[in-house]
Scaffold this active site. Sequence first.
Site, PDB file in Angstrom:
ATOM      1  N   HIS A 196      -6.397  -6.253  -0.967  1.00 53.42           N
ATOM      2  CA  HIS A 196      -5.456  -5.139  -0.870  1.00 53.42           C
ATOM      3  C   HIS A 196      -4.275  -5.639  -0.055  1.00 53.42           C
ATOM      4  O   HIS A 196      -4.412  -5.937   1.127  1.00 53.42           O
ATOM      5  CB  HIS A 196      -6.110  -3.940  -0.195  1.00 53.42           C
TER       6      HIS A 196
ATOM      7  N   SER B 141       0.835  -1.192   0.000  1.00 55.84           N
ATOM      8  CA  SER B 141       0.000   0.000   0.000  1.00 55.84           C
ATOM      9  C   SER B 141       0.882   1.259   0.000  1.00 55.84           C
ATOM     10  O   SER B 141       1.757   1.391  -0.853  1.00 55.84           O
ATOM     11  CB  SER B 141      -0.953  -0.056   1.202  1.00 55.84           C
TER      12      SER B 141
ATOM     13  N   ASP C 224      -8.110  -4.419  -7.076  1.00 56.76           N
ATOM     14  CA  ASP C 224      -7.775  -3.750  -5.820  1.00 56.76           C
ATOM     15  C   ASP C 224      -8.450  -2.382  -5.786  1.00 56.76           C
ATOM     16  O   ASP C 224      -8.253  -1.553  -6.674  1.00 56.76           O
ATOM     17  CB  ASP C 224      -6.253  -3.609  -5.728  1.00 56.76           C
TER      18      ASP C 224
END
Length: 533
Positions: A463, A209, A434
């Site tokens: 994710h 991320s 995602d």
Amino acid sequence: MRKRWALLTAGLAATALGAASPAAAAPGAGAPGPDRLNWSSCGDPATPALQCAMLAVPLDHARPHGAKIKIKLDRLPATAPTAKRQGPILLNPGGPGDSGLWMPAYIAGQMPADVAAAYDWIGFDPRGTNGSEPHVVCDPHYFDAERPDYQYEHGTAKAWLEKAAKYAADCAANWSSVLPHMTTEDNARDMDAIRRALGVQKINFYGGSWGTSLGSTYGQLFPSHVRRMVLDSIVGPAISWYDHNILQDKEHERRFHAFAAWTAKADSVYHLGGDAKEVIKKYYAMEDALRAHPVPAAPATGNIGPAEFEDTFYGGGYNFLRWPRMATVLSAYFTKHDTKPLNIAYNRYAAPGPDDGAFPNYNAAQCTESTWPRDWEFWKKDQAKVNAVAPFYTYNNMWYNAACMFWPSPAGKGRLKITGKGLPPVLLFQATEDAATPYPGGVAMHKALPGSKLVVQNGGSFHEILFHGNACLDDTFAAYLRDGTLPSGKGFIAKTCTPEPDPEPSYIEPTANAKTLRTGVPVTGPEAVHGRL
């Protein structure tokens, strides 16, 4: 009471990191010095070998002899024979600002034994967050329930603007000297301070991320100090944070419709209708009902109104293993007039922690790394266009980021340009569905990093797609860490993996009530979601 932090300036006593391989060790790595780390037991009964330390770093890296702050680290030391050790691997889960201290034990535990033994697994709390010092808190009650309705057509725009402006002002009042130094680049320079304190010439890195932005920024600043790097669920290297949020809104809408279609197929379990449109209609009907009659959030304080309801559901776009619990919330309400599953899900997924967690770091990074519109009239018109096609998440996301309209630190020169010059091949992982870091980000990062290899999970929606038991993905990661092996595909996409199957529909009886932090300690186990990005 507001507290001002006296910045720490003392250096740290130190011991050297356990021996690294010759490829990773710096000349004189074993020599004592003021930048070495003083490791001691973390006192973790589940992982007795886990060690903790604090590292003093400059508040402003442009003034290395100025005020100091401290970064909290932990490590799970390598256990392989010295000749087989591959040095430290720094780990970051995203956020911005989420704690990485849980990662060494968890990720090493997912690895084949030979790979786990070869590395020193290093977690850390980004500056200003969690166990690092100072721990920046702007408004410990910012996320307390019941918050104003995210759907501002219900008359809450003024309340949210005042709330966001006050939050920014509270941050400025207490942390004006710290906030300008909480960017991704500041955190990347902290990573290099960690490298130096570890006494090695090169580090390995895994980031998910926002951690992909952190890792690529580190690689741009210090390419000669990168040995191996893995980026999982990727933030595009050049997109503004405002525009990135719009991409998120549209992808979360798609994932919400996927959830509704999955729920409709399981009508015999949930009894919400056999068509996705019926399920979506019931979702908004329940939100309307909570708008009129909020329910108590116990054991969390306050009530669950429409904002808390939305926060309970948006995590399904990060992790579809939450879908059975989400569908149970709707089913219980409409078939049994029962809000216990809602209460459990809210406490598990969305209830706030004792302070505002990583939120100051989130804002300090996002609000200053790219230019944000400061005019509410612009936001109102522009976000209304997005909401017209993506109503599930748009206004939730808008108000989560609204402090950037008022942020005290001016926007800087923009996000660091990523070229990949001087970097070794970087391994990239990206799912096509995602919602938090949409697929175009992975494509853009692959183009920005010459020599990188892109692994795509076609149809995947997790994710952070590693460590969910998908051998195609996890074995690729392990092979790269073991000996540098990269996927051999010659096309733009070096390797394609299939997605995990949808969860089996099940009605989750309300037998547990485990609370988790809104922006802090994640839910553990398969339903976990790490970070807002």
